[in-house]
Design an enzyme around this catalytic site. Sequence first.
Site, short mmCIF file in Angstrom:
data_model
loop_
_atom_site.label_atom_id
_atom_site.label_comp_id
_atom_site.label_asym_id
_atom_site.label_seq_id
_atom_site.Cartn_x
_atom_site.Cartn_y
_atom_site.Cartn_z
N GLU A 223 0.81 -1.22 0.00
CA GLU A 223 0.00 0.00 0.00
C GLU A 223 0.84 1.27 0.00
OE1 GLU A 223 -0.67 -2.70 1.75
OE2 GLU A 223 -2.59 -3.29 0.90
N HIS B 112 -11.92 -5.99 8.13
CA HIS B 112 -12.59 -5.75 6.85
C HIS B 112 -13.88 -4.97 7.07
CE1 HIS B 112 -10.00 -9.26 6.15
NE2 HIS B 112 -9.97 -8.91 4.88
#
Lengths: 327, 325
Positions: A60, A129
Amino acid sequence: MAVLSYLEAIRETLRQELAHDSRIIIYGEDVGVRGGVFRVTEGLQKEFGEDRVIDSPLAEAAIVGTAIGAAINGLRPVPEIQFADFIFPAINQIVQEAARIRYRSNGTFGVPMVIRAPFGGGVHGALYHSQSVEAFFAHVPGLKVVVPGTPYDAKGLLASAIEDEDPVLYFEHKAAYRSLKGEVPDDRYLIPIGQADLKRQGKHLSIITYGLMVSYALKAAEELEKDGVSVEVLDLRTVRPLDVSAILQTAKKTGKVLIVHEDNLTGGVGGEISALISEHALFYLDAPIMRLAGPDVPAMPYSPPLEHAFMVTPEKIRDKARELAKF
Amino acid sequence: MLDKGLTPKVMLDMYYHMALARAVDDRMWILNRQGRAPVVYTSNGHEAAQVGSAFALNRGEDWICPYYRDLALVLAYGMTAREVMLHLLGRAEDPNSGGRQMPAHWGHAERHILTSGSVVATQDAHAAGLALASKVLKDGRVSVAYFGEGSTSQGEFHEALNFAAVHKLPVIFFNENNGYAISVPSRKQMAVQDVAARASGYGMPGIIVDGNDPIKVYEVVKEAADRARRGEGPTLVEAKTYRFVPHSSDDDDRAYRSREEVAEAKKRDPLVMFEAYLRDQKILNDKKLKEMQQQIKDVVNDATDYAEKAALPDPSTLADYVYSS
Ligand SMILES: Cc1ncc(C[n+]2csc(CCOP(=O)(O)OP(=O)(O)O)c2C)c(N)n1
Ligand SMILES: [Mg+2]
């Protein structure tokens, strides 16, 4: 005009924007061949080629860091972070670099880039999540933070975000992807960043919210209508910058304000909205400002009863609004 | 055989920029010790690595992504001594940041010197991203990230090299290995001897070069840039060098390295060695050197005077440029 899901609206906008501006590139984990783990970018690589829709390594900080460089050298990158929960390895690049490159260079450099990331819970995603991460970034001058609540807004806001000269975080609620549907014009249109939208007019109290919670608040408002409680719903659409005048206007109008977000309570966007109202509209209020938000636990648990206990639901909003109406 | 770009004129120009950087650096330390400049970061000892690499690039067109050590680099890339002094003293006219950043946080949009922050290794990904755009736009540019060996312990260094190698980007990762990260010696930084050894883990060439020899550095970077432009991907270059003075004006290097070690390293002072080489090649003589030294003195004096007289930023500009509009 077609009826599209929230997800389809985002995909169609990306398609339209890619066709509209050859400087736009999309990249991230699995966004190419697979079309993203939620299928948001499905078909785009086939249509626009591997140079413009790129499967990147699983990293990322590199995704955002390279997007910064690409933006400075003439592209309009729209990187995707697969889940908002995994944006933290890139927070250094977002906060220390993207957000302040214009400022630190005295206006000689800029980073026109949009970071898209699915966020939010209620989809059995558990701690990693499900998170709402907008408050971390809403704190940072130099960033813009957009959280659309309808398919129509998703399109106009995404197009604006891509046209913007500054870094924009664009958070998409996972539970909204397929559950929210609405009419979306075929033609390209822009919705200005930083402009809230009054989704429902009302007399007795105002719910100020954003993202998936907009549709939940509207459901709650409908139920309360049956009891004779008239609820106004203000959709912020952007949590940085906040539309201060729209916030104050609805607060002054109804005199009762309930702020709702899924992100946890302490240090959430609600605190800022509440402070703005108490600073600028105190004497218009007929009741204390109330907040309904995710609880202050580290993140959303997995098992259904725990998950449900965490989530803000239309019923919880209705009950809290009723309490406020009675005050 | 020397690269044909390295004419005597070019080599003299290289020497000039190395000597100018040393002189500007010396002046900055004096200003600091006199209380006129709050903090100084140095390129003292790194001049050959920086200037040699700059000259191998298409200056002003290719992107460089410097770090705080890179005074000689930015001077060789077209920044003027006046601009350096304006930056040192936080003046409004400072083209790097308008007085917003602490000294040695370089950035010059027109000259393609990327703006830099303080967090080490962030620029490695930026260089890869600049190169990603070059690949997509086919603009023929090469981007170069500059960084110390200590910063190669950062995850972002690894991520950037991996990303660049996978996508075969036209980028060079240029390490200035001076053996220390402030006080921490490189053996406590990594279990391998050479930073260049890491390249094989990413599938790119890793080249070690004598960072005190500007010609060797020039040649290696030239080859890496050619390779990048041919579409063959990134190169990791490790220039072995030494920092002759403390990390910054707030550091005292006696705490972590002996005077003998520093004296030994200074025997390979890049400025002294290059001067000897140029004399040997009959490119430089006493007369020319004297002229150049006078010129440098004038430039440094002018830059100092100019910057000291220049206006400070107006406090009313504090909130400018948070956003584009
Ligand atoms: C992420 C981060 N951690 C710590 C620092 C503080 N710091 C500044 S320079 C430095 C040492 C860097 O050493 P090296 O990378 O070898 O570069 P050199 O200064 O030797 O050229 C440290 C620890 C920083 N700037 N950024
Ligand atoms: Mg070092």
